[in-house]
Design a protein around this motif. Structure first.
Motif, PDB file in Angstrom:
ATOM      1  N   ARG A  51      16.400  17.932 -11.856  1.00 38.86           N
ATOM      2  CA  ARG A  51      16.720  18.857 -10.760  1.00 38.86           C
ATOM      3  C   ARG A  51      17.760  18.291  -9.796  1.00 38.86           C
ATOM      4  NH1 ARG A  51      10.570  20.775 -10.560  1.00 38.86           N
ATOM      5  NH2 ARG A  51      10.901  22.996 -10.934  1.00 38.86           N
ATOM      6  N   ILE A  52      18.287  17.107 -10.122  1.00 33.63           N
ATOM      7  CA  ILE A  52      19.202  16.417  -9.218  1.00 33.63           C
ATOM      8  C   ILE A  52      20.445  16.003 -10.000  1.00 33.63           C
ATOM      9  CG2 ILE A  52      19.444  14.508  -7.584  1.00 33.63           C
ATOM     10  CD1 ILE A  52      16.334  14.278  -7.693  1.00 33.63           C
ATOM     11  N   PRO A  53      21.647  16.293  -9.505  1.00 35.27           N
ATOM     12  CA  PRO A  53      22.838  15.777 -10.182  1.00 35.27           C
ATOM     13  C   PRO A  53      22.766  14.255 -10.275  1.00 35.27           C
ATOM     14  CG  PRO A  53      23.452  17.410  -8.533  1.00 35.27           C
ATOM     15  CD  PRO A  53      21.989  17.124  -8.334  1.00 35.27           C
ATOM     16  N   LYS A  54      23.143  13.712 -11.402  1.00 39.96           N
ATOM     17  CA  LYS A  54      23.005  12.273 -11.634  1.00 39.96           C
ATOM     18  C   LYS A  54      23.709  11.457 -10.557  1.00 39.96           C
ATOM     19  CE  LYS A  54      23.598   8.675 -15.128  1.00 39.96           C
ATOM     20  NZ  LYS A  54      24.043   8.345 -16.513  1.00 39.96           N
ATOM     21  N   GLU A  55      24.816  11.968 -10.035  1.00 43.52           N
ATOM     22  CA  GLU A  55      25.581  11.234  -9.026  1.00 43.52           C
ATOM     23  C   GLU A  55      24.765  10.979  -7.760  1.00 43.52           C
ATOM     24  OE1 GLU A  55      28.272  13.413 -11.769  1.00 43.52           O
ATOM     25  OE2 GLU A  55      26.505  13.964 -10.600  1.00 43.52           O
ATOM     26  N   TYR A  56      23.699  11.747  -7.559  1.00 48.33           N
ATOM     27  CA  TYR A  56      22.900  11.612  -6.339  1.00 48.33           C
ATOM     28  C   TYR A  56      21.552  10.938  -6.577  1.00 48.33           C
ATOM     29  CZ  TYR A  56      26.234  14.837  -4.175  1.00 48.33           C
ATOM     30  OH  TYR A  56      27.367  15.429  -3.679  1.00 48.33           O
ATOM     31  N   TRP A  57      21.288  10.489  -7.785  1.00 47.20           N
ATOM     32  CA  TRP A  57      19.995   9.856  -8.055  1.00 47.20           C
ATOM     33  C   TRP A  57      19.745   8.672  -7.115  1.00 47.20           C
ATOM     34  CZ3 TRP A  57      19.925   9.465 -14.173  1.00 47.20           C
ATOM     35  CH2 TRP A  57      19.647  10.743 -14.684  1.00 47.20           C
ATOM     36  N   ARG A  58      20.710   7.786  -7.010  1.00 51.50           N
ATOM     37  CA  ARG A  58      20.510   6.580  -6.198  1.00 51.50           C
ATOM     38  C   ARG A  58      20.290   6.942  -4.728  1.00 51.50           C
ATOM     39  NH1 ARG A  58      21.403   1.334  -7.444  1.00 51.50           N
ATOM     40  NH2 ARG A  58      22.692   1.911  -9.242  1.00 51.50           N
ATOM     41  N   HIS A  59      21.044   7.892  -4.234  1.00 47.63           N
ATOM     42  CA  HIS A  59      20.897   8.289  -2.831  1.00 47.63           C
ATOM     43  C   HIS A  59      19.492   8.818  -2.564  1.00 47.63           C
ATOM     44  CE1 HIS A  59      21.096  11.303   0.461  1.00 47.63           C
ATOM     45  NE2 HIS A  59      21.770  10.332   1.065  1.00 47.63           N
ATOM     46  N   ARG A  60      18.990   9.669  -3.452  1.00 48.05           N
ATOM     47  CA  ARG A  60      17.654  10.247  -3.239  1.00 48.05           C
ATOM     48  C   ARG A  60      16.566   9.168  -3.332  1.00 48.05           C
ATOM     49  NH1 ARG A  60      21.456  13.655  -2.519  1.00 48.05           N
ATOM     50  NH2 ARG A  60      21.242  15.828  -3.207  1.00 48.05           N
TER      51      ARG A  60
END
Length: 600
Positions: A51-60
Motif C-alpha cells: 500500500r506504500i510506494p517503495k520510495e517511501y518505505w524507509r520514511h514510513r
C-alpha cells in the motif's frame, strides 16, 4: 518493595526496546516474550508494503520508530505477488518484500510477519488470489485440496524470500502469524496445524502466533497450543485473562490495537476518539503488555486492491481507495495530532525516542484541461459466446469491467432482474442508457421500456468493486454470477466482452467519438511540472470511475463520497509533461481537474 519490583521490570522492558545488531534468540516464555532470555516488550506499528510506494518505505519505517515503536508488523498480500497460478513477483515495485525487510533491519526495527495465506486487511479478497474462484466448487480456508495446493505453492515461494531474515538466521523477523482471525470464520484446527507444517517444512523456525478477537469461541477455534496468542484487540485485563485461560503457558499480546478505523463508500470518514485510545495504550504500557498498532500508517488501495465487507447475503460495503484509516501517520506520511499524542505518551516509558523525520513535500497542481477522448464501446475486444452469463474469474479477470450482450426474444420489455450483479451495473437497451443497479441490499430489478425494435439488444456493463475480504461471504465472484431474467424468463445466448482495465488495456485505447446516449467515457489531459511532489488529484467534478497518472492506476472515485481526492505520490510524477487518463462510468462531459496538497 512492590514499587521497587515494578521499577526493575519496567527498566528491563525499557532497555529491551533497543535493537542490537548480531544474532539473537527470541522465544516464548510462560507469560513474556524473551529476547536473549530477558523479558522483551514488543511495541509495534503496522504498515503494508503493498500500500506504500517503495520510495517511501524507509520514511514510513523511520516515522514509526520516531513514535516510540521497536517493531514493524506487515501483511504480505498473496494476490499482490501471484496474480496467475505459479507466476510470482517478489521483485517489482512495492512487491519486493526482501528489500522491505532489509530496510527494517537497517533502521534497527524488529518485524512481525503476517503472511496469511488469508489476511483480511480490507484488501481485495483478503489477500487470496482471485484465480481460486475459477474453480466452481472451491472451499476456502479449510482442507479443500485445490485451495491447499495453491497455498502450499505460495508458502514455499514466500519462505524462500523471507528465510534469511528470520531472527533464527541472524535477521529481524521475531514471529510469524498463522492465518488471521480464523476463529471469526471457521473451527478447523487441522487446517491451522497444516499451515504450521507448511511453514516449518520450508525452514520457517521462529515462534508463531495466532490472532483473534477476545471472545471465548474465537480464541478456542483460532488459537493453537504452544503459539503466542494475539488479541484483536486486547484493551483490558479481562481480555488477557480470557486468552491465558484458553491457551495457557504462552505470552498474550494485543496484536491489533486500533488507533483508527476503515471507511466504506457512502459513509462519513471514520475518526475514532483519541481519548479512549490513549487510555488503552496507557493500560498496555502500565501492565507491560506487548502490542501492535493496526495500523500506524495505512497507505493507499491503489488500482483494484480495495476490498469490501458483507455481513448478510445481500449486503455489500466496498472500501474506499484511501487507506488513511485515521492512523497516526496519514496517507501522505505526515504526523497527525494523534501521532504526537501517542509519541508523547510512549516517550514516558521508552528511552531515546528518535527525532521525527522531515515530512515528504506536497504540492498543488493548477487546473488540468481534460478532453473527451474515447468510448468504452469503441474499444471492445472480440466477444466470447456463452449460453448463460459467467463471472469475471471464469475468464481470468480479477476486476475491471465486463459487457454482457444478448437479443431479447419473447419478452421484450418489463421487469429485468440480474441475479446477482457484482457489483455495479449499467443497463442499456438498443444503445440507450436505461438505469443502474448497485449490488448492496438486493435491489436488482429495473424496468425495461417498450421499443419498436423487433429484437431489442440488451447490454449490461458490470464493474467489479472489490472482492469481499472478511467473514462468511468470501466466495464473491464478479460480474453476473448466476442469470438474467425478464419477467421471469431466463435470457439465453450471450456475448461477453472481458475488459480488465489493466495497464495494457488502457494504453491501447483508441480515440473515438462518444455517443451521449451511452455511458462509459475516457478523458485525457496533460500537465507540465517544474518539479515533483506528492499531490491529491481532485475528482469532485466527476461521478464514478478511476484515474491513471503516467500509467499508474490511482484507484477509484465515486460521487457518494466521502473521498473525492486520490493520492498521487511524487514518484509517479515527472518533471516536464505528465499524462492523466480518467474513465467515468456516468459522465460524458469533460471536466477539468486539479491537484491539491491534502486529502481534504
Amino acid at each position: 518493595m512492590i514499587k521497587k519490583i515494578v521499577f526493575v521490570l519496567v527498566s528491563l522492558f525499557m532497555l529491551s526496546n533497543s535493537y542490537a545488531q548480531g544474532k539473537h534468540v527470541f522465544s516464548l516464555g510462560k507469560n513474556d516474550f524473551l529476547l536473549d532470555g530477558k523479558p522483551f516488550r514488543i511495541i509495534s506499528g503496522e504498515m503494508h508494503p503493498g500500500r506504500i510506494p517503495k520510495e517511501y518505505w524507509r520514511h514510513r519505517i523511520q516515522m514509526t520508530k520516531a513514535m516510540g515503536c521497536n517493531t514493524i508488523a506487515l501483511y504480505v498480500f498473496w494476490n499482490h505477488h501471484e496474480t496467475e497460478p505459479g507466476k510470482f513477483d517478489f521483485t517489482s515495485e512495492n512487491r519486493n518484500i526482501g528489500d522491505f525487510l532489509k530496510i527494517c533491519e537497517e533502521e534497527k526495527m524488529w518485524v512481525l510477519l503476517r503472511p496469511g495465506p488469508y489476511v483480511c486487511g480490507e484488501w481485495d479478497f483478503g489477500g487470496l488470489p482471485s484465480y481460486l474462484l475459477k474453480t466452481p466448487d472451491i472451499k476456502l480456508r479449510c482442507m479443500d485440496s485445490t485451495y491447499l495446493s495453491a497455498v502450499k505453492r505460495y508458502v514455499s515461494r514466500l519462505s524462500a524470500v523471507v528465510k534469511s531474515h528470520l531472527v533464527t538466521n541472524g535477521g529481524n523477523i521475531l514471529m510469524v502469524q498463522i492465518e488471521n482471525e480464523y476463529g471469526s470464520f471457521g473451527n478447523d484446527r487441522t487446517y491451522l496445524e497444516t499451515l504450521h507444517g507448511y511453514w516449518t517444512s520450508n525452514g520457517i523456525n521462529t515462534p508463531f502466533y495466532t490472532a483473534d478477537g477476545p471472545t471465548p469461541y474465537m480464541l478456542e477455534a483460532g488459537s493453537l497450543p504452544g503459539m503466542a496468542v494475539g488479541l484483536d484487540s486486547g484493551g483490558d485485563p479481562r481480555d488477557f485473562n480470557l486468552a491465558a485461560k484458553t491457551n495457557p503457558g504462552v505470552p498474550v499480546f494485543s496484536s491489533e490495537t486500533y488507533p483508527g478505523w476503515l471507511t466504506h463508500w457512502g459513509e462519513k470518514w471514520a475518526k475514532p476518539d483519541t481519548t479512549s485510545l490513549l487510555k488503552e495504550i496507557k493500560f498496555l504500557l502500565d501492565s507491560s503488555h506487548s502490542f501492535n498498532f493496526y495500523v500506524i500508517h495505512g497507505g493507499t488501495n491503489f488500482g483494484f486492491t480495495a476490498g469490501a465487507n458483507s455481513f448478510s447475503a445481500t449486503q455489500y460495503q466496498p472500501d474506499i481507495t484511501s487507506y488513511d484509516y485515521d492512523a497516526p501517520i496519514n496517507e501522505q506520511g505526515r504526523a497527525t495530532p494523534k501521532y504526537y499524542a501517542l509519541r508523547n505518551l510512549i516517550s514516558k516509558y521508552i528511552k531515546d525516542v528518535p527525532a521525527i523525520p522531515a515530512p515528504i513535500p506536497a504540492m498543488n497542481i493548477p487546473e488540468i484541461r481534460m478532453q473527451t477522448y474515447s468510448s468504452l464501446w469503441s474499444n471492445l475486444p472480440a466477444p466470447v459466446k456463452s449460453a448463460q452469463p459467467k463471472p469475471f474469474e471464469y475468464y481470468g479477470q480479477n476486476q475491471g469491467m465486463m459487457v454482457y450482450k444478448t437479443k431479447l426474444i419473447g419478452h421484450k420489455s418489463g421487469k429485468l432482474t440480474i441475479t446477482e450483479p457484482h457489483d455495479y451495473a449499467l443497463i442499456f437497451l438498443n444503445g440507450k442508457f436505461i438505469d443502474t443497479i448497485f449490488r448492496d441490499r438486493g435491489k436488482w430489478t429495473v424496468n425495461l421500456p417498450k421499443t419498436d425494435v423487433a429484437n431489442p439488444e440488451l447490454e449490461i456493463l458490470v464493474e467489479g468493486m472489490g472482492h469481499i475480504n472478511f467473514a462468511q461471504f468470501m466466495i464473491d465472484r464478479k460480474g453476473i454470477t448466476d442469470r438474467v431474467t425478464l419477467n421471469g424468463m431466463t435470457l439465453m445466448n450471450w456475448e461477453i466482452y472481458p475488459l480488465p482495465f489493466n495497464e495494457k488495456y488502457v494504453t491501447q485505447i483508441k480515440s473515438s467519438a462518444v455517443d451521449t446516449a451511452r455511458r462509459g467515457t475516457f478523458f485525457q489531459g496533460s500537465f507540465n511540472l517544474p518539479q515533483t511532489a506528492d499531490t491529491y488529484i481532485d475528482m469532485s467534478q466527476y461521478k464514478k470511475g478511476m484515474v491513471w497518472v503516467n500509467g499508474h492506476n490511482l484507484g477509484r472515485y465515486w460521487y457518494v463520497g466521502p473521498q473525492q481526492r486520490l493520492y498521487c505520490p511524487a514518484s509517479w510524477l515527472k518533471k516536464g509533461e505528465n499524462k492523466v487518463v480518467v474513465f467515468d462510468l456516468l459522465e460524458n462531459q469533460a471536466k477539468n481537474i486539479i491537484g491539491k496538497e491534502t486529502m481534504e
